[in-house]
Scaffold this motif. Sequence first.
Motif, short mmCIF file in Angstrom:
data_model
loop_
_atom_site.label_atom_id
_atom_site.label_comp_id
_atom_site.label_asym_id
_atom_site.label_seq_id
_atom_site.Cartn_x
_atom_site.Cartn_y
_atom_site.Cartn_z
N LEU A 275 3.19 -14.14 -107.45
CA LEU A 275 3.85 -12.94 -106.93
C LEU A 275 3.56 -12.75 -105.45
O LEU A 275 4.40 -12.23 -104.70
CB LEU A 275 3.41 -11.71 -107.73
N THR A 276 2.35 -13.16 -105.01
CA THR A 276 2.06 -13.12 -103.57
C THR A 276 3.01 -14.03 -102.80
O THR A 276 3.54 -13.67 -101.74
CB THR A 276 0.60 -13.52 -103.32
N ASN A 277 3.24 -15.23 -103.33
CA ASN A 277 4.18 -16.16 -102.70
C ASN A 277 5.59 -15.59 -102.69
O ASN A 277 6.34 -15.75 -101.70
CB ASN A 277 4.17 -17.50 -103.43
N VAL A 278 5.98 -14.96 -103.79
CA VAL A 278 7.33 -14.37 -103.86
C VAL A 278 7.50 -13.31 -102.78
O VAL A 278 8.51 -13.26 -102.08
CB VAL A 278 7.57 -13.77 -105.27
N ALA A 279 6.48 -12.43 -102.66
CA ALA A 279 6.58 -11.34 -101.69
C ALA A 279 6.57 -11.85 -100.25
O ALA A 279 7.25 -11.29 -99.38
CB ALA A 279 5.45 -10.35 -101.92
N ARG A 280 5.83 -12.93 -99.98
CA ARG A 280 5.66 -13.38 -98.60
C ARG A 280 6.74 -14.36 -98.14
O ARG A 280 7.15 -14.33 -96.98
CB ARG A 280 4.29 -14.05 -98.45
N HIS A 281 7.16 -15.24 -99.04
CA HIS A 281 7.96 -16.37 -98.59
C HIS A 281 9.37 -16.45 -99.16
O HIS A 281 10.21 -17.16 -98.60
CB HIS A 281 7.24 -17.69 -98.93
N SER A 282 9.66 -15.79 -100.28
CA SER A 282 10.90 -16.09 -100.99
C SER A 282 12.11 -15.33 -100.47
O SER A 282 13.24 -15.80 -100.59
CB SER A 282 10.72 -15.80 -102.48
N GLY A 283 11.89 -14.13 -99.94
CA GLY A 283 13.01 -13.28 -99.58
C GLY A 283 13.79 -12.82 -100.80
O GLY A 283 14.99 -12.52 -100.71
N ALA A 284 13.11 -12.73 -101.95
CA ALA A 284 13.78 -12.39 -103.20
C ALA A 284 14.02 -10.89 -103.30
O ALA A 284 13.30 -10.07 -102.71
CB ALA A 284 12.94 -12.86 -104.39
N GLY A 285 15.03 -10.54 -104.10
CA GLY A 285 15.29 -9.15 -104.38
C GLY A 285 14.69 -8.69 -105.68
O GLY A 285 14.52 -7.49 -105.91
N SER A 286 14.37 -9.64 -106.58
CA SER A 286 13.75 -9.30 -107.86
C SER A 286 13.02 -10.53 -108.40
O SER A 286 13.30 -11.66 -108.00
CB SER A 286 14.78 -8.81 -108.88
N GLY B 134 15.07 -15.68 -104.92
CA GLY B 134 14.98 -15.85 -103.47
C GLY B 134 15.69 -17.09 -102.97
O GLY B 134 16.50 -17.72 -103.67
N ARG B 135 15.30 -17.50 -101.76
CA ARG B 135 16.00 -18.59 -101.08
C ARG B 135 15.60 -19.97 -101.58
O ARG B 135 16.25 -20.96 -101.27
CB ARG B 135 15.72 -18.51 -99.58
N GLY B 136 14.53 -20.07 -102.39
CA GLY B 136 14.11 -21.36 -102.93
C GLY B 136 13.43 -22.22 -101.88
O GLY B 136 12.98 -21.75 -100.83
N GLY B 137 13.36 -23.53 -102.17
CA GLY B 137 12.75 -24.46 -101.24
C GLY B 137 11.23 -24.44 -101.23
O GLY B 137 10.61 -24.91 -100.27
N ALA B 138 10.59 -23.92 -102.29
CA ALA B 138 9.13 -23.90 -102.36
C ALA B 138 8.60 -25.33 -102.43
O ALA B 138 9.11 -26.16 -103.17
CB ALA B 138 8.66 -23.11 -103.57
#
Length: 423
Positions: A346-357, A377-381
């Motif tokens: 969830l830390t990665n989602v909040a910092r890097h993904s640009g996700a809405g949910s 989010g935008r993917g590409g992890a």
Amino acid sequence: MSTPDGRRPDLKLSGRLALDRAVAALEQLIGGITTGSLALLVSFLVLVTAVLCVAGVGLLLAPVVLQFVHQVAGRERARLTRWGAPVLGPGEQIVDLRAALADPTTRRELAWLPVHASLGLLLGLVGLLLPLFAVRDATFPLYYPLLPEGYAGASVSIGELADIRTWPMVLVVFMMGLGWTAVIIGLTPAMARLQARPGRRLLAPPPGTDLTGRIAELTSSRAAALDAHATELRRIERSLHDGTQNRIVAVTMLLGTARRALARDDRAAAEQVLAQAQDAAEDALAELRGVVRSILPPVIEDRGLAGALSGLAANCGVPTAVDVDVPGRCPASTEATAYFVVAEALTNVARHSGAGSATVRLRRRDARLLIEITDDGRGGADESNGSGLAGLRRRVEAHDGSVVVSSPAGGPTVLKVELLCGS
């Protein structure tokens, strides 16, 4: 009576050890009821599939039934491993009918099924009934006046032989309860060994099986566990050195300044410095609590894994839904690992993904805890770009788990984690 070296045996210690062995044997026997029931069901499916193979329909069902066979055998291996030497399973599960018939491991699993479905299940049921009989008969003097007329209250009916409501017969029933207790202490360890013997003989790798791959896998897992442990110790050391220790040094310096102010009889300056020292001490205490929570979050013990993950989701910068279906509790190390996996994800989602949910799902399937974190989010992890996925993988593999990441450009990103949690 003395031992050969002249010492008298410790009867109290011997009795406690015998009782502990009996309790462990009962747990093992009763635990075999689950796998015995599953073995009975799968044995029936195997028989039906074999009959339907004559008409050709069974060939379509065979892969699914073979998968059931492997899963039940895997549960039994995990159960036996908890109560003794590890029972290693095959590196891969064969579901193709022709390959399965030629595979010695699958043939041994098929031979084990009816044995455990009959003998193993029967011994498990006996292990379940024995304590019930013991409690029922041993406590009979307490409740027999409440029984209706003509009711035989003993586990073995003696009502037709004598009036069970007389004190001599009540005493006989009580002695039967003690007899059941003696049976439990004396026989259940042997019953547990008898229940486990077919599984240890048939589910273990066949003679001559090359276990080099499995040994290498376990060696790698052990190395990963040691590396993860060392990394965690370094993280804790840095947190204490760079944060808490510096704040405590600041408190010490402020207290020295306050003492010198008091020596000069400058009360106002001393009060101001003491207030600063109190604030610094409170900050140090808060940081120390954060370090302690990062070792093993107490929220897991207080609220359970589902409640702890709901707290993580509530504090995440991205709206996150949590769906947990995990009956019972997993081992503490597994729950802590699952908590840190979700926290890092969830830390990665909040910092890097640009996700809405985002969505967090947990399921328990047999002896494994399945975790799935999804974001839109935008993917590409990528593990190589310092996103924290490499450390997360090391933590999971240290517990003999696995990590699968799917993050195409444009999203969504799906992180799937499997952890061992017992059966």
